[in-house]
Design a protein around this motif. Sequence first.
Motif, PDB file in Angstrom:
ATOM      1  N   GLY A   7       0.829  -1.202   0.000  1.00  0.00           N
ATOM      2  CA  GLY A   7       0.000   0.000   0.000  1.00  0.00           C
ATOM      3  C   GLY A   7       0.866   1.256   0.000  1.00  0.00           C
ATOM      4  N   GLY A   8       0.358   2.286  -0.647  1.00  0.00           N
ATOM      5  CA  GLY A   8       1.089   3.558  -0.707  1.00  0.00           C
ATOM      6  C   GLY A   8       1.281   4.178   0.666  1.00  0.00           C
ATOM      7  N   SER A   9       0.395   3.835   1.616  1.00  0.00           N
ATOM      8  CA  SER A   9       0.531   4.416   2.956  1.00  0.00           C
ATOM      9  C   SER A   9       1.642   3.736   3.754  1.00  0.00           C
ATOM     10  CB  SER A   9      -0.793   4.315   3.704  1.00  0.00           C
ATOM     11  OG  SER A   9      -1.253   2.994   3.642  1.00  0.00           O
ATOM     12  N   VAL A  10       2.173   2.634   3.255  1.00  0.00           N
ATOM     13  CA  VAL A  10       3.293   1.972   3.936  1.00  0.00           C
ATOM     14  C   VAL A  10       4.623   2.397   3.321  1.00  0.00           C
ATOM     15  CG1 VAL A  10       4.138  -0.237   4.823  1.00  0.00           C
ATOM     16  CG2 VAL A  10       1.805  -0.062   4.042  1.00  0.00           C
ATOM     17  N   VAL A  48       2.274  -5.534  -6.655  1.00  0.00           N
ATOM     18  CA  VAL A  48       1.593  -4.306  -7.083  1.00  0.00           C
ATOM     19  C   VAL A  48       1.880  -3.285  -5.989  1.00  0.00           C
ATOM     20  CG1 VAL A  48      -0.677  -3.276  -7.572  1.00  0.00           C
ATOM     21  CG2 VAL A  48      -0.228  -5.661  -8.217  1.00  0.00           C
ATOM     22  N   HIS A  49       2.080  -2.014  -6.363  1.00  0.00           N
ATOM     23  CA  HIS A  49       2.185  -1.023  -5.284  1.00  0.00           C
ATOM     24  C   HIS A  49       1.275   0.159  -5.535  1.00  0.00           C
ATOM     25  CE1 HIS A  49       4.824   1.941  -7.299  1.00  0.00           C
ATOM     26  NE2 HIS A  49       5.477   0.903  -7.801  1.00  0.00           N
ATOM     27  N   GLY A  50       0.905   0.790  -4.443  1.00  0.00           N
ATOM     28  CA  GLY A  50       0.018   1.940  -4.509  1.00  0.00           C
ATOM     29  C   GLY A  50       0.809   3.227  -4.709  1.00  0.00           C
ATOM     30  N   ALA A  51       0.105   4.356  -4.549  1.00  0.00           N
ATOM     31  CA  ALA A  51       0.679   5.651  -4.902  1.00  0.00           C
ATOM     32  C   ALA A  51       1.123   6.461  -3.685  1.00  0.00           C
ATOM     33  CB  ALA A  51      -0.359   6.447  -5.688  1.00  0.00           C
ATOM     34  N   GLY A  52       0.358   6.388  -2.612  1.00  0.00           N
ATOM     35  CA  GLY A  52       0.668   7.222  -1.453  1.00  0.00           C
ATOM     36  C   GLY A  52       0.773   8.682  -1.849  1.00  0.00           C
ATOM     37  N   PRO A 140       6.754  -9.713 -12.097  1.00  0.00           N
ATOM     38  CA  PRO A 140       6.060  -8.522 -12.571  1.00  0.00           C
ATOM     39  C   PRO A 140       5.781  -7.556 -11.408  1.00  0.00           C
ATOM     40  CG  PRO A 140       4.990 -10.508 -13.394  1.00  0.00           C
ATOM     41  CD  PRO A 140       5.973 -10.934 -12.341  1.00  0.00           C
ATOM     42  N   VAL A 141       6.009  -6.284 -11.677  1.00  0.00           N
ATOM     43  CA  VAL A 141       5.755  -5.253 -10.661  1.00  0.00           C
ATOM     44  C   VAL A 141       4.855  -4.201 -11.306  1.00  0.00           C
ATOM     45  CG1 VAL A 141       6.777  -3.561  -9.096  1.00  0.00           C
ATOM     46  CG2 VAL A 141       8.029  -5.652  -9.652  1.00  0.00           C
ATOM     47  N   LEU A 142       3.645  -4.070 -10.771  1.00  0.00           N
ATOM     48  CA  LEU A 142       2.675  -3.123 -11.352  1.00  0.00           C
ATOM     49  C   LEU A 142       2.322  -2.073 -10.310  1.00  0.00           C
ATOM     50  CD1 LEU A 142       1.768  -6.292 -12.407  1.00  0.00           C
ATOM     51  CD2 LEU A 142       0.683  -4.763 -14.049  1.00  0.00           C
ATOM     52  N   PHE A 143       1.605  -1.046 -10.732  1.00  0.00           N
ATOM     53  CA  PHE A 143       1.302   0.046  -9.794  1.00  0.00           C
ATOM     54  C   PHE A 143       0.045   0.794 -10.237  1.00  0.00           C
ATOM     55  CE2 PHE A 143       4.513   1.108 -12.966  1.00  0.00           C
ATOM     56  CZ  PHE A 143       4.046   2.275 -13.549  1.00  0.00           C
ATOM     57  N   GLY A 144      -0.519   1.558  -9.295  1.00  0.00           N
ATOM     58  CA  GLY A 144      -1.656   2.409  -9.634  1.00  0.00           C
ATOM     59  C   GLY A 144      -1.157   3.633 -10.394  1.00  0.00           C
ATOM     60  N   ASP A 145      -2.025   4.227 -11.196  1.00  0.00           N
ATOM     61  CA  ASP A 145      -1.584   5.395 -11.991  1.00  0.00           C
ATOM     62  C   ASP A 145      -2.811   6.108 -12.584  1.00  0.00           C
ATOM     63  OD1 ASP A 145       0.146   7.158 -13.178  1.00  0.00           O
ATOM     64  OD2 ASP A 145       1.179   5.665 -14.402  1.00  0.00           O
ATOM     65  N   VAL A 146      -2.557   7.225 -13.250  1.00  0.00           N
ATOM     66  CA  VAL A 146      -3.607   7.843 -14.061  1.00  0.00           C
ATOM     67  C   VAL A 146      -3.520   7.168 -15.424  1.00  0.00           C
ATOM     68  CG1 VAL A 146      -4.504   9.974 -15.056  1.00  0.00           C
ATOM     69  CG2 VAL A 146      -3.243  10.046 -12.894  1.00  0.00           C
ATOM     70  N   ILE A 147      -4.642   6.626 -15.889  1.00  0.00           N
ATOM     71  CA  ILE A 147      -4.598   5.952 -17.191  1.00  0.00           C
ATOM     72  C   ILE A 147      -5.747   6.446 -18.076  1.00  0.00           C
ATOM     73  CG2 ILE A 147      -3.514   3.906 -16.177  1.00  0.00           C
ATOM     74  CD1 ILE A 147      -6.169   2.396 -16.668  1.00  0.00           C
TER      75      ILE A 147
END
Length: 267
Positions: A7-10, A48-52, A140-147
């Motif tokens: 999570g982005g908060s971590v 997968v990771h978030g944005a924070g 694979p490493v993915l993440f949240g984003d503006v798409i």
Amino acid sequence: MLLLKFGGSVITNKKKRDKIFREDTASRLIEELKLGLAVFRDNRAILVHGAGSFGHILAREHSIHRGNLGGGDYLTIVPRIRRDMRRLNHFVEKLLLEKGFHPISLPPEAVLYKEGEGIITPIPQGIAAMISFLQEGFMPVLFGDVIADKDLGFSICSGDDVMKVLSYLDEVERIIFVTAVDGIIGKNSNGTRGENIRENSPSGLLRDIFISNDDEVADVTGSMYGKAERIAEMAAGKEVLLINGNVPGRLESAVKGEPVIGTLIRT
Ligand code: IP8
């Protein structure tokens, strides 16, 4: 195979404007993941990771989740958020390389397509490409984003959306959300805040979750209830565990399948 989200908060301080990567925490989590995976059945994972703070602050200030209806200066803001997300992803990737992983970074639009709020379609070719990398031993490493978004021009894709799409893969056996909390908060019979939910079914989770109003404004990718809805869907087929990544040792135990403090959702 394990599907997990940092999570982005971590891995960042989500409440602060200064986009600071929590390198020490991320480094420890990656180390724990390594120790856990060493005894996990097939040693494979998708991360997968978030944005924070790298994504949520600008996105919220400029209503980027509303796409071209947000009305702000999105031509300036969207490229900045995307740049910041790639920077955050680069930090994660660098640590993974240093710890001996073989990361392949993929943006969310490689595996899914958005059509307005809530309609997310997997991209079979992109997912097949990701599986090819997995079969060769990469992570694979993915993440949240503006798409891009068919209806809104663009909008936010949460790391949770990526998790949901990938959770349907047959190869995924276990799903772990590494967050900054000990679990999902339950409500008392009178609706007030209760204890953390230890274990529940997907429908029980949606019935028993405590909804805090603070939570609604905190995040452009939805409230804890929205997260719980996605978790409930994923848990219809597999176990989903949510743990606190700020407490050393929990991720390692969770990956090893040992008992750990957190919220476990399963049918
Ligand atoms: O932190 C959000 O991803 P999340 C992505 O996984 C952006 O919800 C750009 C805010």
